[in-house]
Scaffold this active site. Structure first.
Site, PDB file in Angstrom:
ATOM      1  CB  SER A  93     140.847  58.634  52.397  1.00 45.25           C
ATOM      2  OG  SER A  93     141.617  59.470  53.239  1.00 45.25           O
ATOM      3  CG  HIS A  97     139.129  69.817  59.121  1.00 50.11           C
ATOM      4  ND1 HIS A  97     140.211  69.627  59.957  1.00 50.11           N
ATOM      5  CD2 HIS A  97     139.533  69.453  57.877  1.00 50.11           C
ATOM      6  CE1 HIS A  97     141.239  69.173  59.246  1.00 50.11           C
ATOM      7  NE2 HIS A  97     140.853  69.053  57.988  1.00 50.11           N
ATOM      8  CG  HIS A 107     142.788  60.631  58.819  1.00 55.74           C
ATOM      9  ND1 HIS A 107     143.699  59.641  59.144  1.00 55.74           N
ATOM     10  CD2 HIS A 107     142.706  60.636  57.464  1.00 55.74           C
ATOM     11  CE1 HIS A 107     144.148  59.086  58.032  1.00 55.74           C
ATOM     12  NE2 HIS A 107     143.563  59.671  57.003  1.00 55.74           N
ATOM     13  CG  HIS A 146     143.380  55.293  72.302  1.00 59.45           C
ATOM     14  ND1 HIS A 146     144.380  54.759  71.519  1.00 59.45           N
ATOM     15  CD2 HIS A 146     143.540  56.640  72.243  1.00 59.45           C
ATOM     16  CE1 HIS A 146     145.114  55.735  71.012  1.00 59.45           C
ATOM     17  NE2 HIS A 146     144.623  56.892  71.436  1.00 59.45           N
ATOM     18  N   GLY A 260     146.814  61.127  40.700  1.00 62.29           N
ATOM     19  CA  GLY A 260     145.476  61.159  41.277  1.00 62.29           C
ATOM     20  C   GLY A 260     144.838  62.531  41.141  1.00 62.29           C
TER      21      GLY A 260
END
EC number: 1.3.3.3
Length: 305
Positions: A93, A97, A107, A146, A260
């Site tokens: 993951s 920024h 992201h 996209h 976690g």
């Protein structure tokens, strides 16, 4: 499932390495710091963070492999038949920024879950996707983002991109604001509609596409001049990012509920953020155009090759 889990883990570790190398090269100044950690209840990961660079104000690319005797509520709520099964969860993951408000936040996430119970067939699925959150948006960038997403999905069926694009628009929606978090991309979960090898190939296609989608946008925008007013607007819009991640994001909820590593889970939050009471942009401004034109769940590839 042991061999399959090992293959997924090998790919994810390599993906983390490749993405970090590409982002370091693009920044040219900052370097990722690695923090290897272990989870007392089972598993661990490699957290890699970067910041105060020529490009990246704050970012992280995390790998984790955690396991336990039962799935947390966030994972079993929509699949109650999995309650009580042991689980393994692996994923990469990342959130980037940038400092320059003209460079969007990005992201991406690819992950694998396996839930097992003695005497029964294992239940497995993949999830993931990538999405873009611009502040001063460009139609050229949205179309490019996209298009890369569509092309990554194309070998797996013409219906895959439209379905996962729509899912992304629906998922990254701030219900209390009634607005999207960004201009979307791809999102999918519970992916096991094909055989394992095909699903794994799809995950690899999505993971590998992230750099192709993001870096050309970064390269076009990172030298665009900006001023303090634009930085303030960026900080205001980052507030929406924080709201989504802490209230709605399933990955954040899963991480916190499964015990976690908090520092790694909250790595996604931006370094500077602001909220203003009932603040609204000037009509006709660039800031107003963001929500009026770009944050509207548009079909960015309509009429595009």
């Amino acid at each position: 499932m042991t061999d399959r889990i090992a293959a997924v883990k090998t790919y994810l570790l390599d993906l983390q390495d490749r993405i970090c190398a590409a982002l370091e090269a693009e920044d040219g100044k900052a370097r990722f710091a690695e923090d290897a950690w272990e989870r007392p209840a089972g598993g661990g990961g490699r957290t890699r963070v970067i910041g105060d660079g020529a490009l990246i104000e704050k970012g992280g690319v995390n790998f984790s492999h955690v396991f336990g005797d039962s799935l947390p509520p966030s994972a079993s709520a929509h699949r109650p038949e999995l309650a009580g099964r042991g689980f393994q969860a692996l994923g990469v993951s990342l959130v980037i920024h940038p400092e320059n408000p003209h460079v969007p936040t990005s992201h991406a996430n690819v992950r694998f879950f396996c839930a097992e119970k003695a005497g029964e067939e294992p239940v497995w699925w993949f999830g993931g996707g990538f999405d873009l959150t611009p502040y001063y948006a460009s139609e050229e960038d949205c179309v490019h983002w996209h298009r890369v997403a569509r092309d990554a999905c194309a070998p797996f069926g013409a219906d895959v991109y439209p379905r996962y694009k729509e899912w992304c628009d629906r998922y990254f929606h701030l219900k209390h604001r009634n607005e999207p978090r960004g201009i979307g991309g791809l999102f999918f979960d519970d992916l096991n509609q094909w055989d394992f090898d095909t699903c794994f190939a799809f995950i690899r296609a999505i993971g590998d596409a992230y750099i192709d989608a993001y870096l050309p946008i970064v390269q076009r925008r990172k030298h665009t001049p900006f001023d303090e007013r634009q930085r303030e607007f960026q900080a205001y819009r980052r507030g929406r990012y924080v709201e989504f991640n802490l209230v709605f994001d399933r990955g954040t909820l899963f991480g916190l509920q499964s015990g976690g590593r908090t520092e790694s889970i909250l790595m996604s939050l931006p370094p500077q953020v602001r909220w203003g009471y009932d603040w609204k942009p000037e009509p006709g401004s660039e800031e107003a155009r963001l929500t009026e034109y770009f944050l509207t769940d548009r079909d960015w590839l309509a009429g595009q090759p």
